[in-house]
Design a protein around this motif. Structure first.
Motif, PDB file in Angstrom:
ATOM      1  N   ASN A   5       0.819  -1.209   0.000  1.00 27.29           N
ATOM      2  CA  ASN A   5       0.000   0.000   0.000  1.00 27.29           C
ATOM      3  C   ASN A   5       0.857   1.264   0.000  1.00 27.29           C
ATOM      4  OD1 ASN A   5      -2.457  -1.378   0.015  1.00 27.29           O
ATOM      5  ND2 ASN A   5      -2.300  -1.720   2.218  1.00 27.29           N
ATOM      6  N   SER A   6       2.150   1.131  -0.287  1.00 25.83           N
ATOM      7  CA  SER A   6       3.043   2.276  -0.310  1.00 25.83           C
ATOM      8  C   SER A   6       2.701   3.204  -1.461  1.00 25.83           C
ATOM      9  CB  SER A   6       4.500   1.833  -0.457  1.00 25.83           C
ATOM     10  OG  SER A   6       4.882   1.042   0.630  1.00 25.83           O
ATOM     11  N   LYS A   7       2.885   4.472  -1.218  1.00 25.64           N
ATOM     12  CA  LYS A   7       2.623   5.488  -2.233  1.00 25.64           C
ATOM     13  C   LYS A   7       3.857   6.384  -2.327  1.00 25.64           C
ATOM     14  CE  LYS A   7      -0.342   9.482  -3.005  1.00 25.64           C
ATOM     15  NZ  LYS A   7      -1.435  10.289  -2.451  1.00 25.64           N
ATOM     16  N   VAL A   8       4.424   6.500  -3.501  1.00 25.65           N
ATOM     17  CA  VAL A   8       5.576   7.374  -3.692  1.00 25.65           C
ATOM     18  C   VAL A   8       5.107   8.817  -3.554  1.00 25.65           C
ATOM     19  CG1 VAL A   8       7.351   8.161  -5.306  1.00 25.65           C
ATOM     20  CG2 VAL A   8       6.754   5.721  -5.185  1.00 25.65           C
ATOM     21  N   LEU A   9       5.694   9.537  -2.596  1.00 22.45           N
ATOM     22  CA  LEU A   9       5.334  10.936  -2.372  1.00 22.45           C
ATOM     23  C   LEU A   9       6.221  11.893  -3.149  1.00 22.45           C
ATOM     24  CD1 LEU A   9       4.765  10.794   1.486  1.00 22.45           C
ATOM     25  CD2 LEU A   9       3.053  10.665  -0.345  1.00 22.45           C
ATOM     26  N   TYR A  10       7.464  11.488  -3.388  1.00 26.44           N
ATOM     27  CA  TYR A  10       8.409  12.351  -4.081  1.00 26.44           C
ATOM     28  C   TYR A  10       9.590  11.507  -4.522  1.00 26.44           C
ATOM     29  CZ  TYR A  10      11.975  15.919  -4.857  1.00 26.44           C
ATOM     30  OH  TYR A  10      12.953  16.697  -5.415  1.00 26.44           O
ATOM     31  N   THR A  11      10.148  11.821  -5.659  1.00 23.71           N
ATOM     32  CA  THR A  11      11.359  11.167  -6.138  1.00 23.71           C
ATOM     33  C   THR A  11      12.402  12.228  -6.446  1.00 23.71           C
ATOM     34  OG1 THR A  11      10.089   9.355  -7.106  1.00 23.71           O
ATOM     35  CG2 THR A  11      12.335   9.658  -7.913  1.00 23.71           C
ATOM     36  N   ALA A  12      13.513  12.169  -5.736  1.00 28.39           N
ATOM     37  CA  ALA A  12      14.632  13.068  -6.010  1.00 28.39           C
ATOM     38  C   ALA A  12      15.472  12.455  -7.119  1.00 28.39           C
ATOM     39  CB  ALA A  12      15.485  13.257  -4.755  1.00 28.39           C
ATOM     40  N   VAL A  13      15.821  13.269  -8.106  1.00 35.31           N
ATOM     41  CA  VAL A  13      16.624  12.796  -9.222  1.00 35.31           C
ATOM     42  C   VAL A  13      17.829  13.711  -9.365  1.00 35.31           C
ATOM     43  CG1 VAL A  13      16.682  12.314 -11.697  1.00 35.31           C
ATOM     44  CG2 VAL A  13      14.572  11.927 -10.406  1.00 35.31           C
ATOM     45  N   THR A  14      19.023  13.116  -9.310  1.00 34.44           N
ATOM     46  CA  THR A  14      20.242  13.891  -9.517  1.00 34.44           C
ATOM     47  C   THR A  14      21.103  13.216 -10.582  1.00 34.44           C
ATOM     48  OG1 THR A  14      21.465  12.727  -7.783  1.00 34.44           O
ATOM     49  CG2 THR A  14      20.302  14.752  -7.131  1.00 34.44           C
ATOM     50  N   HIS A  15      21.961  14.017 -11.177  1.00 34.61           N
ATOM     51  CA  HIS A  15      22.930  13.532 -12.161  1.00 34.61           C
ATOM     52  C   HIS A  15      24.295  13.989 -11.653  1.00 34.61           C
ATOM     53  CE1 HIS A  15      24.475  12.371 -16.102  1.00 34.61           C
ATOM     54  NE2 HIS A  15      25.218  13.460 -16.038  1.00 34.61           N
ATOM     55  N   THR A  16      25.167  13.036 -11.372  1.00 37.59           N
ATOM     56  CA  THR A  16      26.480  13.342 -10.803  1.00 37.59           C
ATOM     57  C   THR A  16      27.563  12.839 -11.736  1.00 37.59           C
ATOM     58  OG1 THR A  16      25.566  13.166  -8.580  1.00 37.59           O
ATOM     59  CG2 THR A  16      27.958  13.035  -8.783  1.00 37.59           C
ATOM     60  N   THR A  17      28.567  13.672 -11.945  1.00 34.22           N
ATOM     61  CA  THR A  17      29.735  13.289 -12.733  1.00 34.22           C
ATOM     62  C   THR A  17      30.986  13.550 -11.908  1.00 34.22           C
ATOM     63  OG1 THR A  17      29.886  15.488 -13.725  1.00 34.22           O
ATOM     64  CG2 THR A  17      28.621  13.831 -14.938  1.00 34.22           C
ATOM     65  N   GLY A  19      32.501  11.890  -9.535  1.00 36.90           N
ATOM     66  CA  GLY A  19      32.634  11.373  -8.169  1.00 36.90           C
ATOM     67  C   GLY A  19      32.852  12.474  -7.145  1.00 36.90           C
ATOM     68  N   ARG A  20      33.745  12.241  -6.225  1.00 34.00           N
ATOM     69  CA  ARG A  20      33.980  13.182  -5.119  1.00 34.00           C
ATOM     70  C   ARG A  20      34.615  14.507  -5.567  1.00 34.00           C
ATOM     71  NH1 ARG A  20      33.664  11.752   0.208  1.00 34.00           N
ATOM     72  NH2 ARG A  20      33.004   9.629   0.624  1.00 34.00           N
ATOM     73  N   THR A  21      35.100  14.578  -6.770  1.00 31.33           N
ATOM     74  CA  THR A  21      35.669  15.835  -7.263  1.00 31.33           C
ATOM     75  C   THR A  21      34.913  16.326  -8.494  1.00 31.33           C
ATOM     76  OG1 THR A  21      37.314  14.627  -8.558  1.00 31.33           O
ATOM     77  CG2 THR A  21      37.974  15.359  -6.347  1.00 31.33           C
ATOM     78  N   GLY A  22      33.649  16.002  -8.555  1.00 30.82           N
ATOM     79  CA  GLY A  22      32.848  16.346  -9.723  1.00 30.82           C
ATOM     80  C   GLY A  22      31.774  17.372  -9.438  1.00 30.82           C
ATOM     81  N   GLU A  23      30.641  17.149 -10.047  1.00 33.73           N
ATOM     82  CA  GLU A  23      29.502  18.055  -9.912  1.00 33.73           C
ATOM     83  C   GLU A  23      28.231  17.223  -9.807  1.00 33.73           C
ATOM     84  OE1 GLU A  23      29.652  20.360 -13.480  1.00 33.73           O
ATOM     85  OE2 GLU A  23      31.239  21.660 -12.720  1.00 33.73           O
ATOM     86  N   SER A  24      27.207  17.813  -9.204  1.00 28.63           N
ATOM     87  CA  SER A  24      25.917  17.143  -9.104  1.00 28.63           C
ATOM     88  C   SER A  24      24.815  18.167  -9.327  1.00 28.63           C
ATOM     89  CB  SER A  24      25.760  16.480  -7.732  1.00 28.63           C
ATOM     90  OG  SER A  24      24.623  15.651  -7.704  1.00 28.63           O
ATOM     91  N   ARG A  25      23.823  17.758 -10.115  1.00 30.29           N
ATOM     92  CA  ARG A  25      22.678  18.629 -10.416  1.00 30.29           C
ATOM     93  C   ARG A  25      21.399  17.831 -10.249  1.00 30.29           C
ATOM     94  NH1 ARG A  25      26.448  19.588 -14.191  1.00 30.29           N
ATOM     95  NH2 ARG A  25      27.297  21.691 -14.246  1.00 30.29           N
ATOM     96  N   SER A  26      20.378  18.514  -9.740  1.00 31.49           N
ATOM     97  CA  SER A  26      19.066  17.866  -9.628  1.00 31.49           C
ATOM     98  C   SER A  26      18.294  18.113 -10.917  1.00 31.49           C
ATOM     99  CB  SER A  26      18.293  18.405  -8.429  1.00 31.49           C
ATOM    100  OG  SER A  26      18.052  19.787  -8.563  1.00 31.49           O
ATOM    101  N   SER A  27      17.339  17.235 -11.176  1.00 30.74           N
ATOM    102  CA  SER A  27      16.554  17.340 -12.405  1.00 30.74           C
ATOM    103  C   SER A  27      15.721  18.614 -12.461  1.00 30.74           C
ATOM    104  CB  SER A  27      15.650  16.109 -12.559  1.00 30.74           C
ATOM    105  OG  SER A  27      14.758  16.027 -11.455  1.00 30.74           O
ATOM    106  N   ASP A  28      15.376  19.185 -11.298  1.00 28.46           N
ATOM    107  CA  ASP A  28      14.584  20.419 -11.287  1.00 28.46           C
ATOM    108  C   ASP A  28      15.450  21.676 -11.246  1.00 28.46           C
ATOM    109  OD1 ASP A  28      15.508  20.476  -8.665  1.00 28.46           O
ATOM    110  OD2 ASP A  28      13.511  20.306  -7.755  1.00 28.46           O
ATOM    111  N   GLY A  29      16.784  21.512 -11.221  1.00 31.79           N
ATOM    112  CA  GLY A  29      17.701  22.644 -11.229  1.00 31.79           C
ATOM    113  C   GLY A  29      17.896  23.330  -9.889  1.00 31.79           C
ATOM    114  N   LYS A  30      17.228  22.867  -8.844  1.00 29.33           N
ATOM    115  CA  LYS A  30      17.346  23.520  -7.527  1.00 29.33           C
ATOM    116  C   LYS A  30      18.666  23.194  -6.836  1.00 29.33           C
ATOM    117  CE  LYS A  30      12.447  24.048  -6.739  1.00 29.33           C
ATOM    118  NZ  LYS A  30      11.323  23.835  -5.830  1.00 29.33           N
TER     119      LYS A  30
END
Length: 139
Positions: A5-17, A19-30
């Protein structure tokens, strides 16, 4: 047969390049950040800081729900300072953490009840339970 009966309330999506010395961006740009290794002088933050910030924010929300169940409100000036250690041992890298929690004006028993309730409902706390050595400290 079990039903989910679980309902997904929110899904966070990021794109990281990088690794630890890279960059990360969320799909919504925030979120658009540079990453760095712990202790480096370079620009950016590290995954341990991001985890600590997310856990603190989530835990405060869970404390609000726990306080409401006790028919009290969180006091003005409440906060959570989370410390996440990256450690190296015989089994490789792992994490340990301390949540230092301030609930000014509450008696210790009420504060401990709120902290215990929050530790049972906060999704971060539930995710790491039994996997990361964690201390919840009332300060």
């Amino acid at each position: 047969m079990e039903t989910d009966n679980s309902k997904v309330l929110y899904t966070a999506v990021t794109h990281t390049t990088g690794g630890r010395t890279g960059e990360s961006r969320s799909s919504d740009g925030k979120l658009d950040i540079k990453l760095s290794t712990p202790g480096s002088i370079g620009p950016g933050t590290n995954p341990e800081q991001l985890f600590a910030a997310g856990w603190s924010a989530c835990f405060i929300g869970a404390m609000g729900k726990a306080a409401a169940s006790l028919q009290v409100s969180l006091p003005i000036g409440h906060y959570v300072s989370t410390e996440v250690d990256l450690i190296s041992g015989d089994d490789g890298y792992s994490l340990q953490a301390r949540l230092n929690i301030s609930l000014p004006g509450f008696d210790p028993e009420t504060a401990k009840s709120i902290i215990e309730g929050a530790s049972q409902t906060c999704p971060y706390s539930k995710a790491i339970k039994g996997n990361i050595k964690t201390q919840y400290n009332l300060i």
